[in-house]
Scaffold this motif. Structure first.
Motif, PDB file in Angstrom:
ATOM      1  N   UNK A  20      74.359  60.962  27.949  1.00  0.00           N
ATOM      2  CA  UNK A  20      74.200  59.735  27.507  1.00  0.00           C
ATOM      3  C   UNK A  20      72.673  59.040  27.498  1.00  0.00           C
ATOM      4  N   UNK A  21      72.087  59.198  28.390  1.00  0.00           N
ATOM      5  CA  UNK A  21      70.720  58.641  28.706  1.00  0.00           C
ATOM      6  C   UNK A  21      69.851  59.184  27.415  1.00  0.00           C
ATOM      7  N   UNK A  22      70.035  60.711  26.930  1.00  0.00           N
ATOM      8  CA  UNK A  22      69.059  61.035  26.028  1.00  0.00           C
ATOM      9  C   UNK A  22      69.781  60.303  24.809  1.00  0.00           C
ATOM     10  N   UNK A  23      71.113  60.301  24.598  1.00  0.00           N
ATOM     11  CA  UNK A  23      71.536  59.584  23.230  1.00  0.00           C
ATOM     12  C   UNK A  23      71.162  58.155  23.075  1.00  0.00           C
ATOM     13  N   UNK A  24      70.875  57.493  24.264  1.00  0.00           N
ATOM     14  CA  UNK A  24      70.195  56.209  24.225  1.00  0.00           C
ATOM     15  C   UNK A  24      68.762  56.145  23.830  1.00  0.00           C
ATOM     16  N   UNK A  25      68.207  57.187  24.168  1.00  0.00           N
ATOM     17  CA  UNK A  25      66.777  57.255  23.992  1.00  0.00           C
ATOM     18  C   UNK A  25      66.275  57.711  22.651  1.00  0.00           C
ATOM     19  N   UNK A  26      67.229  58.483  22.113  1.00  0.00           N
ATOM     20  CA  UNK A  26      66.836  59.036  20.946  1.00  0.00           C
ATOM     21  C   UNK A  26      66.441  58.471  19.689  1.00  0.00           C
ATOM     22  N   UNK A  27      67.259  57.332  19.224  1.00  0.00           N
ATOM     23  CA  UNK A  27      67.053  56.305  18.095  1.00  0.00           C
ATOM     24  C   UNK A  27      65.645  55.817  18.272  1.00  0.00           C
ATOM     25  N   UNK A  28      64.805  55.578  19.238  1.00  0.00           N
ATOM     26  CA  UNK A  28      63.943  55.153  19.197  1.00  0.00           C
ATOM     27  C   UNK A  28      62.792  56.277  18.623  1.00  0.00           C
ATOM     28  N   UNK A  29      62.959  57.470  18.791  1.00  0.00           N
ATOM     29  CA  UNK A  29      62.110  58.301  18.039  1.00  0.00           C
ATOM     30  C   UNK A  29      62.227  58.425  16.456  1.00  0.00           C
ATOM     31  N   UNK A  30      63.510  58.058  16.004  1.00  0.00           N
ATOM     32  CA  UNK A  30      63.567  58.126  14.655  1.00  0.00           C
ATOM     33  C   UNK A  30      62.744  56.888  13.799  1.00  0.00           C
ATOM     34  N   UNK A  31      62.317  55.891  14.594  1.00  0.00           N
ATOM     35  CA  UNK A  31      61.701  54.602  13.927  1.00  0.00           C
ATOM     36  C   UNK A  31      60.262  55.013  13.973  1.00  0.00           C
ATOM     37  N   UNK A  32      59.709  54.652  12.945  1.00  0.00           N
ATOM     38  CA  UNK A  32      58.149  55.169  12.505  1.00  0.00           C
ATOM     39  C   UNK A  32      57.292  54.033  13.465  1.00  0.00           C
ATOM     40  N   UNK A  33      56.271  54.607  13.678  1.00  0.00           N
ATOM     41  CA  UNK A  33      55.277  53.634  14.650  1.00  0.00           C
ATOM     42  C   UNK A  33      54.095  53.136  13.734  1.00  0.00           C
ATOM     43  N   UNK A  34      53.709  51.901  14.246  1.00  0.00           N
ATOM     44  CA  UNK A  34      52.604  51.258  13.685  1.00  0.00           C
ATOM     45  C   UNK A  34      51.373  52.087  13.675  1.00  0.00           C
ATOM     46  N   UNK A  36      47.030  52.442  12.588  1.00  0.00           N
ATOM     47  CA  UNK A  36      45.879  51.659  12.846  1.00  0.00           C
ATOM     48  C   UNK A  36      45.253  51.582  11.317  1.00  0.00           C
ATOM     49  N   UNK A  37      45.711  51.936  10.274  1.00  0.00           N
ATOM     50  CA  UNK A  37      45.269  51.566   8.826  1.00  0.00           C
ATOM     51  C   UNK A  37      45.500  50.593   8.427  1.00  0.00           C
ATOM     52  N   UNK A  38      44.579  50.085   7.516  1.00  0.00           N
ATOM     53  CA  UNK A  38      44.541  48.937   7.039  1.00  0.00           C
ATOM     54  C   UNK A  38      45.799  48.667   5.935  1.00  0.00           C
ATOM     55  N   UNK A  39      46.283  49.712   5.242  1.00  0.00           N
ATOM     56  CA  UNK A  39      47.498  49.640   4.790  1.00  0.00           C
ATOM     57  C   UNK A  39      48.457  50.329   5.038  1.00  0.00           C
ATOM     58  N   UNK A  40      49.747  49.799   5.218  1.00  0.00           N
ATOM     59  CA  UNK A  40      50.873  50.731   5.849  1.00  0.00           C
ATOM     60  C   UNK A  40      51.581  51.646   4.711  1.00  0.00           C
ATOM     61  N   UNK A  41      52.317  52.554   5.077  1.00  0.00           N
ATOM     62  CA  UNK A  41      53.030  53.304   3.999  1.00  0.00           C
ATOM     63  C   UNK A  41      54.172  52.690   3.712  1.00  0.00           C
ATOM     64  N   UNK A  42      54.874  53.127   2.525  1.00  0.00           N
ATOM     65  CA  UNK A  42      56.114  52.136   2.197  1.00  0.00           C
ATOM     66  C   UNK A  42      57.058  52.187   3.102  1.00  0.00           C
ATOM     67  N   UNK A  43      57.337  53.291   3.920  1.00  0.00           N
ATOM     68  CA  UNK A  43      58.380  53.126   5.016  1.00  0.00           C
ATOM     69  C   UNK A  43      58.121  52.221   6.216  1.00  0.00           C
ATOM     70  N   UNK A  44      56.888  51.776   6.364  1.00  0.00           N
ATOM     71  CA  UNK A  44      56.411  50.792   7.229  1.00  0.00           C
ATOM     72  C   UNK A  44      56.530  49.392   6.857  1.00  0.00           C
ATOM     73  N   UNK A  45      56.285  49.550   5.443  1.00  0.00           N
ATOM     74  CA  UNK A  45      56.340  48.358   4.782  1.00  0.00           C
ATOM     75  C   UNK A  45      57.869  47.932   4.714  1.00  0.00           C
ATOM     76  N   UNK A  46      58.586  48.661   4.399  1.00  0.00           N
ATOM     77  CA  UNK A  46      60.118  48.239   4.293  1.00  0.00           C
ATOM     78  C   UNK A  46      60.739  48.000   5.506  1.00  0.00           C
ATOM     79  N   UNK A  47      60.286  48.607   6.593  1.00  0.00           N
ATOM     80  CA  UNK A  47      60.673  48.164   8.043  1.00  0.00           C
ATOM     81  C   UNK A  47      60.249  46.813   8.495  1.00  0.00           C
ATOM     82  N   UNK A  48      58.963  46.610   8.221  1.00  0.00           N
ATOM     83  CA  UNK A  48      58.501  45.229   8.599  1.00  0.00           C
ATOM     84  C   UNK A  48      59.167  44.101   7.498  1.00  0.00           C
ATOM     85  N   UNK A  49      59.352  44.433   6.139  1.00  0.00           N
ATOM     86  CA  UNK A  49      60.237  43.444   5.657  1.00  0.00           C
ATOM     87  C   UNK A  49      61.640  43.252   5.952  1.00  0.00           C
TER      88      UNK A  49
END
Length: 227
Positions: A20-34, A36-49
């Motif tokens: 259960x603990x592994x299943x609860x922690x696994x979704x955070x691995x699926x999310x893209x991390x921010x 340090x670039x000036x411009x984000x990629x399309x996935x990060x832009x869609x996530x932020x929007x």
């Protein structure tokens, strides 16, 4: 192999250890991390929007005192959403089909809203237990009914999320089993059943998203009553 249709909702174990603990922690691995670039990629832009739109829509009816809950509500919604969506993948487990987990999320958050209301504006919070203009003979009965409805709220939150996901997963497994059995017997009917299964999967994706939003929306409405 599952012995019955409800075995898919049992907490999986590996070497006797619950996953259960592994299943609860696994979704955070699926999310893209921010980055340090000036411009984000399309996935990060869609996530932020998406996060900005959801947060602004969620906090629209809430007073300024409740805006400090924005980070927690947004994180909770994304967490429940990823857990629900992860359960639709093959060979995975949906933690939100467990009533204990949903109640563990619903009860503390609901209790926090009630405590905030009792601490900041006790008269206004207690006023919800008795509607204005109530006839005198009905006052004790209405107070009892409103008190019961107040304590049923966290149960309704947990049961709603559990029941919707459990029903959808069961229906998908039933139709998938029917399509698998009908394939050698009646290929045409099996093809029609597979098409129905595909449409049901799309519906279940929508249910997973809607239930995560409804869970957080109801919590925000409970907060609005006590802020």
């Amino acid at each position: 192999m599952a012995l019955n249709f409800f075995d898919q909702f049992m907490s999986p174990t590996l070497l006797g250890l619950p996953l259960m603990a592994l299943a609860l922690m696994f979704p955070w691995v699926l999310l893209p991390t921010l980055s340090s670039r000036w411009l984000n990629n399309r996935l990060l832009t869609l996530q932020s929007w998406f996060i900005n739109r959801f947060t602004s829509q969620l906090l629209l009816p809430i007073n300024l005192g409740g805006h400090k809950w924005a980070l927690m509500f947004t994180s909770l919604m994304i967490f429940i959403l990823t857990l629900n969506m992860m359960g639709l993948l093959p060979y995975t487990f949906t933690p939100t089909t467990q009533l204990s987990l949903n109640m563990g999320l619903a009860v503390p958050l609901w209790l926090a809203t009630v405590i905030i209301g009792m601490r900041n504006q006790p008269t206004h919070s207690l006023g919800h237990l008795l509607p204005e203009g109530t006839p005198t003979p009905l006052i004790p009965v209405l107070i009892i009914i409103e008190t019961i409805s107040l304590f049923i709220r966290p149960l309704a939150l947990g049961v709603r999320l559990t029941a919707n996901l459990t029903a959808g997963h069961l229906l998908i497994q039933l139709i998938a089993t029917a399509a698998f059995i009908l394939l050698p017997l009646m290929p045409t009917v099996a093809l029609m059943t597979t098409t129905l299964l595909f449409l049901l999967t799309l519906l279940e994706i929508a249910v997973a998203m809607i239930q995560a939003y409804v869970f957080v929306l109801l919590l925000s409405l409970y907060l609005q009553e006590n802020v």
